[in-house]
Design an enzyme around this catalytic site. Structure first.
Site, PDB file in Angstrom:
ATOM      1  N   CYS A 228       3.138  -1.751 -12.624  1.00 29.94           N
ATOM      2  CA  CYS A 228       3.534  -0.626 -13.469  1.00 29.94           C
ATOM      3  C   CYS A 228       4.597  -1.089 -14.460  1.00 29.94           C
ATOM      4  CB  CYS A 228       4.044   0.545 -12.639  1.00 29.94           C
ATOM      5  SG  CYS A 228       5.398   0.130 -11.523  1.00 29.94           S
TER       6      CYS A 228
ATOM      7  N   SER B  85       0.784  -1.235   0.000  1.00 26.38           N
ATOM      8  CA  SER B  85       0.000   0.000   0.000  1.00 26.38           C
ATOM      9  C   SER B  85       0.815   1.284   0.000  1.00 26.38           C
ATOM     10  CB  SER B  85      -0.941   0.011   1.207  1.00 26.38           C
ATOM     11  OG  SER B  85      -0.204  -0.141   2.395  1.00 26.38           O
TER      12      SER B  85
END
EC number: 2.1.1.-
Length: 608
Positions: free
Chosen positions: A473, A348
């Protein structure tokens, strides 16, 4: 005596009357002389004056001229009487001469307009001539434009015929590897020449049949293109090849070029404290130029320029927004958290996604904000407090320990897995050179383990959830589709579902020699040169049971039906799920041996 005096009787006029009449004649003569000597400015002005005198004042002027003629005759009579009575002075002679001249002029000035000047119609001949001239000019210009268009069309047709068999550009080094003076490898590297060569090679590869040099094959052009990409953009040969394989030739160059440009600065509105409209107005008043990020997001704003530091405004410090890449919105939007749910965010930090989840939940339910890096949890906690999140618990565990050693039974799990960062190269240029094949193998292995833990941590019986979102990503297949394919094999009790995202390219169902499950088209890929956001991958899975079916997964994958497999009775509970450590060690050893071979080391044969 004058002409009128001979026919008249009575007392002659007094000297004062004679003087006044002579003075009037002199003034009229001067006016006429001045009007006669006044040059005409232009033909148009003369025509305008004639029209005006003709249509507006013709009657009054004729009457005036006639009156002036009578006055002139009367003055002439007086002058004759004076001539008989007393000698003329020099001034009188001058007035006399002027009067005589004016008399001749007066007789000429009184004319019948019907005799000497024809009344011109509303559109005179001169204006008609001008209109004819304008029409002629327009026709000439039109003909000229038609001729130019015809010439351009003819040239285009000739060029088209020429391009049927165009001349092949010389972009490859000579076959012997030498130029006229020195070897190719020792020539100085001019970036502008390299860029031009890249463009020429792309053009040749797009029309290889017509543009290739005789005796050259496609692999030579591709090899030269990769060399130029490495030289121009600074990539290692390994990574350049890995990324080049994902696209067509033209699109690959566009991708490499896009990685040199930063993505737009974006912020996310914290709806726990404000609304996007109010935030936008407040920032505009501070000199920030911004606009909504797009129709696909209701909380994003794109910042173009700012007169103040965007990360130090009072609104930022008050937690009204957070600096967050637009691509980071996507996994949370795909997760679609609902109020009062138990949610796990396995990686997170720094808190952009977990605070977005809390905002969507309106601070209800509970969120486990986990990150394996303890140093990163400091920034995570700071953002949680600044944005006013009250339903999050920050924890520091290895994600692979969920659910056995920590906790499970979540309604939804978000896994933004650690990756190579090939989608955000503009942020970290070192990725171009410091990533090796071993790094990708190690990361892929870690991602597979984390995804299996995420699947096992979800409660399939959740009334509102049972979903897992996997994102990276990175744009490499090894970290994206291959990981999802592995999870589908190992956990047949899950299936891919739609991400619910409005845009993005479909995931690969086949890549080179690899074949993936057809449902992988439900995943979404994002590229910087296409969507102007970070390179990203998003997949959403639905857990249909907490039990793992004992079926032949390999055969089932061939048929492509593992997602809809029926859960059999002879299933095993996932109470004590453990990883196959022996299989993991074998994979790691294979990767190590492969890496050593790629470095040129001799590797001993594996003992049976």
């Amino acid at each position: 005596m004058g002409r009128k005096q001979k026919s008249k009787q009575g007392i002659p006029p007094t000297l004062e009357e004679n003087h006044n009449s002579s003075h009037k004649v002199t003034e009229n003569a001067k006016k006429r002389k001045h009007s006669k000597e006044k040059p005409q400015n232009s033909r148009k002005r003369q025509l305008a004056e004639e029209k005006k005198s003709l249509f507006e004042n013709s009657d009054s002027e004729n009457e005036k001229d006639l009156i002036d003629a009578d006055e002139f005759e009367e003055a002439e009579t007086l002058s004759d009487l004076e001539h008989d009575e007393e000698p003329q002075t020099f001034a009188d002679e001058f007035i006399d001469d002027e009067a005589k001249e004016c008399e001749g002029e007066e007789e000429d000035s009184v004319f019948d307009s019907d005799e000497e000047h024809e009344v011109k119609p509303m559109f005179s001949d001169d204006s008609g001539d001008e209109e004819d001239l304008e029409l002629a000019n327009m026709e000439a210009m039109s003909r000229k434009l038609d001729e130019e268009a015809e010439l351009e069309e003819k040239e285009a047709e000739e060029e088209l015929h020429t391009n049927i068999h165009p001349e092949a550009p010389t972009v490859l080094p000579p076959i012997d590897g030498f130029t006229d003076s020195q070897p190719i490898s020792t020539l100085p590297q001019d970036l502008s020449q390299i860029q031009l060569r890249i463009q020429e090679i792309v053009r040749v590869l797009n029309d290889f049949k017509n543009l290739c040099e005789p005796g050259r094959n496609r692999s030579e052009y591709v090899d030269q293109l990769l060399n130029d990409i490495c030289a121009y953009y600074g990539y290692s040969r390994f990574l350049a090849e890995k990324l080049f394989e994902l696209f067509s030739v033209s699109e690959a160059v566009e991708f490499f070029e896009a990685n040199e440009m930063p993505r737009p600065v974006t912020i996310r509105t914290n709806t726990l404290k404000t609304q996007r409209r109010e935030l936008a107005q407040a920032l505009i008043n501070r000199g920030v130029n911004l606009e909504p990020i797009g129709k696909w997001s209701k909380v994003g704003l794109q910042v173009f320029e700012s007169q103040v530091p965007i990360g130090a405004t009072p609104e930022y410090l008050a937690g009204h927004y957070i600096l967050q890449a637009a691509s980071s919105f996507l996994p949370v939007m795909a997760l679609a958290p609902q109020p009062n749910e138990r949610i796990l965010d396995m990686s997170s930090a720094p808190g952009g996604k977990v605070t977005y989840v809390a905002a969507l939940q309106k601070n209800t339910g509970i969120i486990f904000a986990n990150d394996s890096n303890k140093a990163r949890t400091k920034a995570l906690s700071a953002n949680i407090h600044r944005l006013g999140v009250r339903n999050a618990i920050v924890c520091n565990y290895d994600g692979r320990k969920f659910p056995n050693e920590v906790i499970g039974g979540f309604d939804r799990v978000l896994l933004d897995a650690p990756c190579s960062g090939t989608g955000v190269i503009y942020k970290d240029q070192s990725v171009k050179t410091n990533k090796s094949e071993r790094d990708f193998d190690t990361l892929s292995h870690l991602q597979r383990q984390l995804l299996l833990s995420a699947i096992d941590s979800v409660n399939a019986d959740s009334k509102t959830g049972g979903f897992i979102v996997y994102s990276t990503c990175s744009i490499t297949v090894d970290e994206d589709e291959a990981v999802i394919q592995y999870a589908l094999k190992k956990r047949p009790n899950v299936k891919l579902v739609s991400t619910g995202l409005e845009f993005g390219r479909e995931g690969f169902t086949r890549f080179r020699e690899k074949r993936f499950h057809p449902s992988l088209k439900l995943t979404r890929r994002y590229y910087p040169h296409v969507h102007n956001i970070d390179g990203f991958f998003v997949a959403k899975l639905k857990k249909i049971s907490d039990k793992i079916p004992t079926v032949n997964v390999a055969d089932d994958m061939k048929d492509g039906t593992n997602n809809d497999v029926e859960i059999e009775k002879n299933s095993t509970e996932i109470d004590n799920i453990t990883f196959n450590d022996e299989a993991d060690k074998e994979i790691i050893e294979q990767n190590r041996r492969k890496w050593l071979k790629s470095k040129g080391y001799k590797v001993a044969k594996k003992k049976d």
